[in-house]
Motif scaffolding. Structure first.
Motif, PDB file in Angstrom:
ATOM      1  N   SER A   6       0.792  -1.027  -0.208  1.00 32.84           N
ATOM      2  CA  SER A   6      -0.144  -0.535   0.452  1.00 32.84           C
ATOM      3  C   SER A   6       0.752   1.706   0.128  1.00 32.84           C
ATOM      4  N   LEU A   7       2.150   1.109  -0.697  1.00 35.57           N
ATOM      5  CA  LEU A   7       3.320   2.110  -0.750  1.00 35.57           C
ATOM      6  C   LEU A   7       2.563   3.390  -1.588  1.00 35.57           C
ATOM      7  N   PRO A   8       2.248   4.540  -0.420  1.00 35.80           N
ATOM      8  CA  PRO A   8       1.689   5.632  -1.758  1.00 35.80           C
ATOM      9  C   PRO A   8       2.410   5.821  -3.224  1.00 35.80           C
ATOM     10  N   LEU A   9       1.790   5.985  -4.351  1.00 32.33           N
ATOM     11  CA  LEU A   9       2.048   6.330  -5.585  1.00 32.33           C
ATOM     12  C   LEU A   9       2.945   7.086  -6.482  1.00 32.33           C
ATOM     13  N   ILE A  10       2.452   8.717  -5.169  1.00 28.84           N
ATOM     14  CA  ILE A  10       3.059   9.287  -5.933  1.00 28.84           C
ATOM     15  C   ILE A  10       4.200   9.994  -4.181  1.00 28.84           C
ATOM     16  N   TRP A  11       5.227  10.298  -5.125  1.00 35.45           N
ATOM     17  CA  TRP A  11       6.266  10.281  -3.934  1.00 35.45           C
ATOM     18  C   TRP A  11       6.966  12.362  -4.618  1.00 35.45           C
ATOM     19  N   LEU A  12       6.777  12.889  -2.771  1.00 35.28           N
ATOM     20  CA  LEU A  12       7.506  14.224  -3.228  1.00 35.28           C
ATOM     21  C   LEU A  12       8.857  14.367  -2.976  1.00 35.28           C
ATOM     22  N   LEU A  13       9.626  14.463  -3.356  1.00 36.69           N
ATOM     23  CA  LEU A  13      11.827  14.226  -2.565  1.00 36.69           C
ATOM     24  C   LEU A  13      11.530  15.761  -2.106  1.00 36.69           C
ATOM     25  N   SER A  14      12.333  15.856  -1.092  1.00 36.65           N
ATOM     26  CA  SER A  14      13.028  17.555  -1.290  1.00 36.65           C
ATOM     27  C   SER A  14      14.090  17.541  -1.427  1.00 36.65           C
ATOM     28  N   ASP A  15      14.104  19.146  -1.534  1.00 40.50           N
ATOM     29  CA  ASP A  15      15.315  19.253  -2.702  1.00 40.50           C
ATOM     30  C   ASP A  15      15.927  20.552  -2.251  1.00 40.50           C
ATOM     31  N   ALA A  16      17.424  21.366  -2.241  1.00 44.20           N
ATOM     32  CA  ALA A  16      17.591  22.614  -2.805  1.00 44.20           C
ATOM     33  C   ALA A  16      16.580  23.107  -3.662  1.00 44.20           C
ATOM     34  N   ARG A  17      16.745  22.552  -4.193  1.00 47.10           N
ATOM     35  CA  ARG A  17      16.094  23.669  -6.493  1.00 47.10           C
ATOM     36  C   ARG A  17      14.303  23.585  -5.450  1.00 47.10           C
TER      37      ARG A  17
END
Length: 175
Positions: A6-17
């Motif tokens: 049941s892992l999420p389908l969409i992931w946001l990864l943080s970055d300096a940009r």
């Protein structure tokens, strides 16, 4: 904690940009998505303060909160190389067959496989492309998350439901 299927389908990864857009991006993600806090560029105290702000927003939206690092900040899981994964949800990074095998041996719950397409994170680097991505993803017994140059349109073209991005989440409302 979510189980591996049941892992999420969409992931946001943080970055300096993408730091300046993270609050809006987290608000725009579909409920129950995933957020990987990296922010390697910040000194420890500033990194923790930024994490606390973003994690609170992510949790209000029902997102899984995963940390790149070993700190005990009450996260749902860890992200990184297989040998550095800690307790909770274990999301490994992989770029080839050997790294997928290492992630599976380390009992990862999911694998971020990259780079699928050209990406600003690694300009000029070779990419897996659609065929290479699919060939490697088939080797995994756990969910694979496409990463590297991903957008909602590229995820559709790739025919892959799980994907993550640093810069490619401007249009998640339409995803």
């Amino acid at each position: 904690m979510r189980d591996k299927q049941s892992l999420p389908l969409i992931w946001l990864l943080s970055d300096a940009r993408n730091d300046a857009q993270l609050e809006q991006a987290l608000a725009d993600l579909p409920r129950g998505s995933g957020f990987v806090f990296r922010h390697y560029h910040l000194p420890p105290d500033a990194r923790r303060a930024r994490f606390d702000t973003l994690a609170a927003l992510a949790r209000r939206r029902g997102h899984a909160v995963v940390l790149a690092g070993t700190q005990d900040w009450g996260v749902d899981g860890r992200y990184g190389a297989p040998e550095r994964l800690g307790p909770g949800l274990r999301l490994a990074t992989a770029h080839d067959r050997a790294e997928i095998e290492a992630a599976l041996a380390a009992r990862a719950d999911g694998i971020f496989l990259s780079p699928v397409f050209p990406t600003a994170s690694h300009p000029g680097a070779s990419t897996l492309g659609s065929a290479g991505f699919h060939a490697l993803a088939r080797l995994s017994s756990v969910p694979v998350i496409a990463l590297g140059g991903m957008t909602a349109a590229r995820a559709r073209d790739l025919g892959w439901p799980r994907w993550g991005a640093i810069d490619g989440l401007a249009s998640t409302k339409a995803a």
